[in-house]
Design an enzyme around this catalytic site. Structure first.
Site, PDB file in Angstrom:
ATOM      1  N   ASP A 160      23.983   2.619   7.182  1.00 21.13           N
ATOM      2  CA  ASP A 160      23.349   3.760   7.871  1.00 21.13           C
ATOM      3  C   ASP A 160      21.976   3.388   8.417  1.00 21.13           C
ATOM      4  OD1 ASP A 160      25.174   4.554   5.596  1.00 21.13           O
ATOM      5  OD2 ASP A 160      25.057   6.466   6.645  1.00 21.13           O
ATOM      6  N   ASP A 188      27.793   3.259  10.196  1.00 22.89           N
ATOM      7  CA  ASP A 188      26.744   4.028  10.870  1.00 22.89           C
ATOM      8  C   ASP A 188      25.673   3.077  11.400  1.00 22.89           C
ATOM      9  OD1 ASP A 188      28.144   6.313  10.411  1.00 22.89           O
ATOM     10  OD2 ASP A 188      26.672   7.256   9.104  1.00 22.89           O
ATOM     11  N   TYR A 191      23.388   5.424  15.626  1.00 21.96           N
ATOM     12  CA  TYR A 191      23.091   6.863  15.702  1.00 21.96           C
ATOM     13  C   TYR A 191      22.860   7.332  17.137  1.00 21.96           C
ATOM     14  CZ  TYR A 191      23.082   7.105  10.660  1.00 21.96           C
ATOM     15  OH  TYR A 191      23.476   7.058   9.349  1.00 21.96           O
ATOM     16  N   HIS A 310      32.976   3.702   4.243  1.00 17.79           N
ATOM     17  CA  HIS A 310      31.762   4.451   4.583  1.00 17.79           C
ATOM     18  C   HIS A 310      31.465   5.621   3.645  1.00 17.79           C
ATOM     19  CE1 HIS A 310      28.384   5.631   6.956  1.00 17.79           C
ATOM     20  NE2 HIS A 310      28.873   6.844   7.126  1.00 17.79           N
ATOM     21  N   HIS A 320      26.897  15.424   1.547  1.00 18.83           N
ATOM     22  CA  HIS A 320      28.244  14.842   1.676  1.00 18.83           C
ATOM     23  C   HIS A 320      29.008  14.864   0.353  1.00 18.83           C
ATOM     24  CE1 HIS A 320      27.031  13.748   5.647  1.00 18.83           C
ATOM     25  NE2 HIS A 320      26.153  12.860   5.245  1.00 18.83           N
ATOM     26  N   HIS A 347      26.836   6.422   4.107  1.00 17.34           N
ATOM     27  CA  HIS A 347      26.982   7.839   4.441  1.00 17.34           C
ATOM     28  C   HIS A 347      25.917   8.729   3.808  1.00 17.34           C
ATOM     29  CE1 HIS A 347      29.044  10.963   6.457  1.00 17.34           C
ATOM     30  NE2 HIS A 347      29.661  11.495   5.433  1.00 17.34           N
TER      31      HIS A 347
HETATM   32 FE   LIG Z   1      27.699   8.547   7.757  1.00 18.38          FE
END
Ligand SMILES: [Fe+2]
Ligand SMILES: *[C@@H]1O[C@H](CO)[C@@H](O)[C@H](O)[C@H]1NC(C)=O
Ligand SMILES: *[C@@H]1O[C@H](CO)[C@@H](O)[C@H](O)[C@H]1NC(C)=O
Ligand SMILES: *[C@@H]1O[C@H](CO)[C@@H](O)[C@H](O)[C@H]1NC(C)=O
Ligand SMILES: *[C@@H]1O[C@H](CO)[C@@H](O)[C@H](O)[C@H]1NC(C)=O
Ligand SMILES: *[C@@H]1O[C@H](CO)[C@@H](O)[C@H](O)[C@H]1NC(C)=O
Length: 456
Positions: A160, A188, A191, A310, A320, A347
């Site tokens: 990420d 990720d 972005y 992920h 999440h 994530h």
């Molecule tokens: Fe993510």
């Protein structure tokens, strides 16, 4: 009296079953800010190659996929040679690239080149050159040693990442740590989809930002939700379009039908990459592939079995929460059966390391729905803490569940240092630590060769 005794025993268990460490380190609370687009101009020179990144190109580590972008169309090629050839007449080799490009809403990509160099020697440094005279750029990489059970190797782990000033710190810390030979990236990337119309220029700036690492060592790619780029409202109906055009992986070498899930071997590690955002139910291509993949892993050849995906299966953060649950239900029993050593996920924008636990006995009717200590189970590490624009996930569930060994809401990266078939030393570096100071560290013992309990 006996009930009092039982009461105290129970109290004791409650105490014992309290979780591990919730770090009280508090990072500065300001949100993460993206580095301005102007900070990442293309390199100087006519049609200069840019956004250079490499990844392992086959199953064994004797190939490398070299990828880059040029503004204009041309027949691209990589010229490469051994850095320290004994034979001074050693000729330079040349491999042509295959070029592609894509449109996304009103954005048109540059010319994306992918070239696969094959038949490399193991454990050898190569120099490679891209571009057309006189505008050429040179980089180098070192191939991994031949696969074998006691071959040491060191991986970095980042997730990420994004392109904020915090991302810059994470990347700089990783680069300044000289140990990392290849990077496990758990999804990720740029972005770009956080911008209006998924501004794909942010895919370009991201690739320029990370080039100082990705051009010199392989990054092993995993797709996250920010790679989906599914936006029918602006006419974009092909999931993973920018990601799959820009990032090639050697999926066919592991008989996968999709670049979103595949495996590679590297030194003493067998790495399986899964896709949290592709179908994984029974009868789906990913399910069928993984079912056939696990029995192929020969722990006498590659003792360390590592999975990248992920969306974490064990996550005690309110962000999440339980998003990874359905995939866990499908695959966890295989992970325990095949004694996976480590699972890295992203994530959640924080850091967490689990105990060795499983929750495979639960079958809806038997009431056994609690994770329990399991010596055959992997350790789950959530490392979505690269530092992207969405900020830190600083809301953990209370109290810390017993399966959670260490958790902290900071940015950082990890180093996994595999020593031999039984031992690996693991460190997590928050964006405050220099090399000698690490927020979380532990020895991991191999599940196949040395399935003892780790004490840390
Ligand atoms: Fe993510
Ligand atoms: C790749 O480059 C060549 C040479 O300019 C061109 O003919 C071809 O159309 C390009 N392919 C793609 C998919 O852009
Ligand atoms: C793409 O479209 C958006 C919205 O119409 C606009 O703001 C942007 O400037 C356009 N970009 C390009 C490269 O034309
Ligand atoms: C990224 O970090 C490096 C090293 O600390 C620094 O030299 C550089 O200026 C930083 N880049 C930005 C855009 O802040
Ligand atoms: C579920 O667990 C119950 C209780 O242990 C057991 O009787 C039953 O056979 C299990 N069902 C399946 C499908 O494994
Ligand atoms: C494996 O590495 C560990 C840690 O360095 C060491 O203690 C152990 O003796 C090694 N095992 C063998 C068989 O060399």
């Amino acid at each position: 009296m006996w009930f009092l005794a039982i009461f105290f025993v129970l109290m004791h268990i409650v105490e014992l079953s309290n979780g591990g460490v919730t770090s009280n380190y508090v990072r500065k609370p300001e949100p993460s800010v993206d580095m301005p687009i102007e900070m990442f101009p293309p390199p100087a020179g006519h049609n200069a190659p840019e956004q250079v990144h490499i990844t392992q190109g086959d199953h064994e580590g004797r190939s490398m996929i070299i990828s880059w972008v040029t503004p204009l169309k041309h027949h691209g090629a990589v010229i490469y040679w051994e850095a320290e050839a004994k034979d001074s007449n050693q000729k330079k080799c040349k491999v042509r690239s295959r070029n592609t490009s894509y449109k996304y809403h009103n954005y048109t990509s540059g010319h994306i080149h992918h070239a696969t160099i094959k038949g490399l020697k193991h454990d050898t440094k190569y120099v490679y050159e891209l571009g057309q005279h006189p505008v050429t750029r040179r980089f180098y990489f070192t191939t991994p040693p031949k696969v074998g059970p006691d071959v040491p190797c060191t991986f970095g782990v980042i997730g990420d990442l994004g392109q904020t000033f915090d991302s810059n710190q994470t990347l700089e810390h990783y680069i300044s740590n000289p140990k990392g030979q290849a990077l496990l990236f758990v999804g990720d990337l740029s972005y770009a989809d956080d911008y209006p119309f998924h501004n794909n220029e942010r895919w370009d700036t991201w690739a320029r930002f990370v080039e100082k690492s990705t051009a010199y060592q392989p990054w092993i790619w995993t797709a996250g939700n920010h790679e989906i780029d599914f936006a029918p409202e602006i006419g974009e109906k092909i999931p993973f379009k920018p990601y799959t055009h820009r990032y090639h992986v050697p999926y066919q070498a592991s008989k996968s039908s999709s670049p979103l899930w595949y495996s590679i071997k590297r030194a003493s590690a067998y790495i399986i990459v899964l896709s949290s955002y592709s179908a994984y139910g029974k009868y789906t291509p990913q399910y069928d592939w993984l079912e056939q993949e696990f029995p192929k892993v020969n722990r006498k050849e590659t003792p360390w079995l590592i999975v990248l995906l992920h969306s974490p299966w064990y996550n005690s953060n309110n962000y999440h929460y339980m998003e990874g649950e359905s995939m866990r239900v499908m695959f966890e029993s295989w992970f325990v059966q095949y004694k996976v050593d480590l699972v890295f996920s992203g994530h959640v924008h924080a850091y967490e390391r689990s105990e060795r636990i499983s929750n495979v006995r639960y079958n809806i009717t038997d009431g056994l729905s609690t994770p329990i200590k399991d010596a055959s189970a992997p350790v789950y590490i959530t490392i979505g803490d690269g530092g992207n624009i969405e900020g830190i996930a600083n809301s953990f569930t209370e109290s810390q569940p017993s399966y959670s060994a260490y958790r902290e809401a900071s940015f950082g990266h990890a180093i996994l240092d595999i020593k031999n078939r039984t031992h690996a030393y693991y460190t997590w570096h928050r964006n405050q630590d220099n090399e000698p100071v690490v927020a979380d560290s532990t020895w991991f013992f191999n599940r196949y060769w040395y399935p003892e309990e780790e004490h840390n």
